[in-house]
Design a protein around this motif. Structure first.
Motif, PDB file in Angstrom:
ATOM      1  N   GLN A 160      -0.869 -42.320 -15.726  1.00 30.66           N
ATOM      2  CA  GLN A 160      -1.364 -41.885 -17.026  1.00 30.66           C
ATOM      3  C   GLN A 160      -0.831 -40.512 -17.433  1.00 30.66           C
ATOM      4  O   GLN A 160      -0.977 -40.120 -18.584  1.00 30.66           O
ATOM      5  CB  GLN A 160      -2.897 -41.880 -17.070  1.00 30.66           C
ATOM      6  N   VAL A 161      -0.229 -39.785 -16.505  1.00 29.62           N
ATOM      7  CA  VAL A 161       0.360 -38.495 -16.880  1.00 29.62           C
ATOM      8  C   VAL A 161       1.872 -38.602 -17.052  1.00 29.62           C
ATOM      9  O   VAL A 161       2.565 -37.589 -17.126  1.00 29.62           O
ATOM     10  CB  VAL A 161       0.007 -37.397 -15.841  1.00 29.62           C
ATOM     11  N   SER A 162       2.392 -39.825 -17.147  1.00 27.90           N
ATOM     12  CA  SER A 162       3.843 -40.004 -17.262  1.00 27.90           C
ATOM     13  C   SER A 162       4.409 -39.340 -18.502  1.00 27.90           C
ATOM     14  O   SER A 162       5.490 -38.746 -18.465  1.00 27.90           O
ATOM     15  CB  SER A 162       4.184 -41.500 -17.277  1.00 27.90           C
ATOM     16  N   THR A 163       3.695 -39.440 -19.633  1.00 25.43           N
ATOM     17  CA  THR A 163       4.213 -38.838 -20.870  1.00 25.43           C
ATOM     18  C   THR A 163       4.333 -37.336 -20.719  1.00 25.43           C
ATOM     19  O   THR A 163       5.362 -36.734 -21.059  1.00 25.43           O
ATOM     20  CB  THR A 163       3.298 -39.191 -22.050  1.00 25.43           C
ATOM     21  N   ARG A 164       3.294 -36.707 -20.209  1.00 22.51           N
ATOM     22  CA  ARG A 164       3.331 -35.262 -20.025  1.00 22.51           C
ATOM     23  C   ARG A 164       4.399 -34.878 -19.010  1.00 22.51           C
ATOM     24  O   ARG A 164       5.105 -33.872 -19.170  1.00 22.51           O
ATOM     25  CB  ARG A 164       1.958 -34.784 -19.556  1.00 22.51           C
ATOM     26  N   PHE A 165       4.549 -35.676 -17.964  1.00 21.95           N
ATOM     27  CA  PHE A 165       5.504 -35.404 -16.888  1.00 21.95           C
ATOM     28  C   PHE A 165       6.942 -35.503 -17.389  1.00 21.95           C
ATOM     29  O   PHE A 165       7.745 -34.589 -17.214  1.00 21.95           O
ATOM     30  CB  PHE A 165       5.238 -36.400 -15.754  1.00 21.95           C
ATOM     31  N   LEU A 166       7.266 -36.614 -18.056  1.00 22.27           N
ATOM     32  CA  LEU A 166       8.642 -36.839 -18.480  1.00 22.27           C
ATOM     33  C   LEU A 166       9.014 -36.039 -19.719  1.00 22.27           C
ATOM     34  O   LEU A 166      10.195 -35.808 -19.969  1.00 22.27           O
ATOM     35  CB  LEU A 166       8.853 -38.333 -18.734  1.00 22.27           C
ATOM     36  N   SER A 167       8.020 -35.611 -20.490  1.00 23.28           N
ATOM     37  CA  SER A 167       8.337 -34.826 -21.687  1.00 23.28           C
ATOM     38  C   SER A 167       8.799 -33.417 -21.349  1.00 23.28           C
ATOM     39  O   SER A 167       9.213 -32.676 -22.241  1.00 23.28           O
ATOM     40  CB  SER A 167       7.124 -34.762 -22.614  1.00 23.28           C
ATOM     41  N   THR A 168       8.756 -33.029 -20.066  1.00 18.82           N
ATOM     42  CA  THR A 168       9.285 -31.725 -19.662  1.00 18.82           C
ATOM     43  C   THR A 168      10.792 -31.755 -19.449  1.00 18.82           C
ATOM     44  O   THR A 168      11.389 -30.704 -19.203  1.00 18.82           O
ATOM     45  CB  THR A 168       8.611 -31.249 -18.368  1.00 18.82           C
ATOM     46  N   CYS A 169      11.402 -32.936 -19.537  1.00 17.70           N
ATOM     47  CA  CYS A 169      12.842 -33.063 -19.277  1.00 17.70           C
ATOM     48  C   CYS A 169      13.629 -32.703 -20.537  1.00 17.70           C
ATOM     49  O   CYS A 169      13.490 -33.362 -21.572  1.00 17.70           O
ATOM     50  CB  CYS A 169      13.174 -34.490 -18.850  1.00 17.70           C
ATOM     51  N   SER A 170      14.452 -31.701 -20.441  1.00 19.47           N
ATOM     52  CA  SER A 170      15.210 -31.261 -21.614  1.00 19.47           C
ATOM     53  C   SER A 170      16.161 -32.326 -22.155  1.00 19.47           C
ATOM     54  O   SER A 170      16.364 -32.387 -23.383  1.00 19.47           O
ATOM     55  CB  SER A 170      15.987 -29.981 -21.284  1.00 19.47           C
ATOM     56  N   PRO A 171      16.774 -33.201 -21.326  1.00 19.91           N
ATOM     57  CA  PRO A 171      17.656 -34.222 -21.922  1.00 19.91           C
ATOM     58  C   PRO A 171      16.945 -35.161 -22.884  1.00 19.91           C
ATOM     59  O   PRO A 171      17.591 -35.735 -23.771  1.00 19.91           O
ATOM     60  CB  PRO A 171      18.169 -34.996 -20.686  1.00 19.91           C
ATOM     61  N   LEU A 172      15.631 -35.322 -22.742  1.00 19.24           N
ATOM     62  CA  LEU A 172      14.886 -36.168 -23.675  1.00 19.24           C
ATOM     63  C   LEU A 172      15.115 -35.720 -25.114  1.00 19.24           C
ATOM     64  O   LEU A 172      15.299 -36.549 -26.019  1.00 19.24           O
ATOM     65  CB  LEU A 172      13.397 -36.125 -23.325  1.00 19.24           C
ATOM     66  N   TYR A 173      15.147 -34.426 -25.328  1.00 16.94           N
ATOM     67  CA  TYR A 173      15.311 -33.883 -26.677  1.00 16.94           C
ATOM     68  C   TYR A 173      16.785 -33.702 -27.033  1.00 16.94           C
ATOM     69  O   TYR A 173      17.176 -33.923 -28.188  1.00 16.94           O
ATOM     70  CB  TYR A 173      14.556 -32.563 -26.784  1.00 16.94           C
ATOM     71  N   LEU A 174      17.598 -33.337 -26.047  1.00 14.15           N
ATOM     72  CA  LEU A 174      19.025 -33.153 -26.313  1.00 14.15           C
ATOM     73  C   LEU A 174      19.697 -34.475 -26.658  1.00 14.15           C
ATOM     74  O   LEU A 174      20.498 -34.547 -27.602  1.00 14.15           O
ATOM     75  CB  LEU A 174      19.697 -32.516 -25.090  1.00 14.15           C
ATOM     76  N   VAL A 175      19.372 -35.520 -25.892  1.00 14.33           N
ATOM     77  CA  VAL A 175      19.971 -36.835 -26.161  1.00 14.33           C
ATOM     78  C   VAL A 175      19.460 -37.393 -27.486  1.00 14.33           C
ATOM     79  O   VAL A 175      20.225 -37.978 -28.262  1.00 14.33           O
ATOM     80  CB  VAL A 175      19.669 -37.799 -24.996  1.00 14.33           C
ATOM     81  N   THR A 176      18.166 -37.198 -27.764  1.00 12.77           N
ATOM     82  CA  THR A 176      17.623 -37.656 -29.049  1.00 12.77           C
ATOM     83  C   THR A 176      18.344 -36.980 -30.206  1.00 12.77           C
ATOM     84  O   THR A 176      18.711 -37.637 -31.203  1.00 12.77           O
ATOM     85  CB  THR A 176      16.120 -37.356 -29.129  1.00 12.77           C
ATOM     86  N   ALA A 177      18.565 -35.680 -30.098  1.00 10.78           N
ATOM     87  CA  ALA A 177      19.267 -34.954 -31.161  1.00 10.78           C
ATOM     88  C   ALA A 177      20.689 -35.470 -31.342  1.00 10.78           C
ATOM     89  O   ALA A 177      21.173 -35.628 -32.472  1.00 10.78           O
ATOM     90  CB  ALA A 177      19.268 -33.466 -30.843  1.00 10.78           C
ATOM     91  N   ARG A 178      21.359 -35.751 -30.221  1.00 15.11           N
ATOM     92  CA  ARG A 178      22.735 -36.264 -30.321  1.00 15.11           C
ATOM     93  C   ARG A 178      22.769 -37.652 -30.954  1.00 15.11           C
ATOM     94  O   ARG A 178      23.644 -37.968 -31.762  1.00 15.11           O
ATOM     95  CB  ARG A 178      23.366 -36.314 -28.928  1.00 15.11           C
ATOM     96  N   LEU A 179      21.781 -38.493 -30.609  1.00 10.98           N
ATOM     97  CA  LEU A 179      21.773 -39.860 -31.128  1.00 10.98           C
ATOM     98  C   LEU A 179      21.451 -39.927 -32.608  1.00 10.98           C
ATOM     99  O   LEU A 179      21.748 -40.930 -33.265  1.00 10.98           O
ATOM    100  CB  LEU A 179      20.765 -40.707 -30.336  1.00 10.98           C
ATOM    101  N   THR A 180      20.835 -38.874 -33.144  1.00  6.43           N
ATOM    102  CA  THR A 180      20.568 -38.877 -34.596  1.00  6.43           C
ATOM    103  C   THR A 180      21.861 -38.860 -35.402  1.00  6.43           C
ATOM    104  O   THR A 180      21.854 -39.208 -36.598  1.00  6.43           O
ATOM    105  CB  THR A 180      19.709 -37.662 -34.996  1.00  6.43           C
ATOM    106  N   GLN A 181      22.971 -38.471 -34.768  1.00  7.89           N
ATOM    107  CA  GLN A 181      24.268 -38.450 -35.455  1.00  7.89           C
ATOM    108  C   GLN A 181      24.985 -39.789 -35.378  1.00  7.89           C
ATOM    109  O   GLN A 181      26.035 -39.957 -36.006  1.00  7.89           O
ATOM    110  CB  GLN A 181      25.154 -37.359 -34.834  1.00  7.89           C
TER     111      GLN A 181
END
Length: 214
Positions: A160-181
């Motif tokens: 149940q803490v997976s979201t909080r745990f994995l949301s600390t990974c910086s690639p989650l946001y970096l890859v999302t930003a790259r994929l928006t292009q």
């Protein structure tokens, strides 16, 4: 390459050593003091029985092998390999599914070329090329760490803490930003961004009102 390997080793040591030293200092200090207090005249078997009776089984064995944190997690939080896989935990698995799906999709986008699309015969050459590119090497290292965290969240930890745990990974946001292009991925990325927004809004409402939210 040798310099990168040495730097990576030093960085790993700097991350792990404080956690190790803290546990070992506790085991050496508290456990030894307790053994000296109750151990007079007791056999080793009787002493271990006393430790088990008070819930301090982590004091048994080699004091230089860290056992405090893992023992507490296993005893009180059901942390362990597949220990959380029970029917009563189905709602918590449902809560974890969005971040797991998001992570798998973005790891496929980030590492697919290396782990899935590169023929086995060409893999050594691809790895050598990767190690020579510091920027690409750093990105892959972060994503491999992210993959390890995903495996831990799926197989070992309380899910149940997976979201909080994995949301600390910086690639989650970096890859999302790259994929928006990437025009071909915009629909999927829109789902990810909606998940981010929904999670943040619900968190601001549920968490301070003591509702289940992690």
């Amino acid at each position: 390459l040798a310099g990168q390997g040495l730097l990576a080793g030093v960085q790993c040591l700097a991350i792990v050593s404080p956690f190790y030293v803290y546990q070992i200092s506790f085991q050496l200090g508290w456990c030894q003091a307790y053994k000296d207090e109750i151990g007079g005249g007791l056999s080793q078997q009787a002493l271990e029985g006393e430790l088990d009776a008070m819930g301090a089984g982590w004091c048994k064995g080699n004091p230089y092998v860290p056992k405090v944190y893992s023992s507490i997690q296993s005893s009180y939080w059901d942390v362990g390999l597949l220990k959380f896989y029970r029917l009563s935990q189905v709602p918590n698995f449902i809560m974890a599914l969005p971040i797991w799906a998001c992570t798998l999709f973005e790891l496929r986008e980030s590492l697919g070329w290396l782990l899935l699309d590169t023929p086995w015969a060409d893999l050594p050459r691809a790895l050598v090329t990767l190690l020579g590119d510091r920027q690409a090497f750093g990105q892959v290292a972060l994503c491999l760490h992210w993959m390890l965290m995903l495996l831990v969240s799926v197989l070992i930890m309380n899910v149940q803490v997976s979201t909080r745990f994995l949301s600390t990974c910086s690639p989650l946001y970096l890859v999302t930003a790259r994929l928006t292009q990437d025009k071909g991925k915009r629909t999927k990325v829109r789902w990810i961004l909606n998940f981010f927004a929904t999670y943040g809004i619900l968190g601001c409402i549920l968490f301070p009102n003591f509702y289940p939210f992690v």
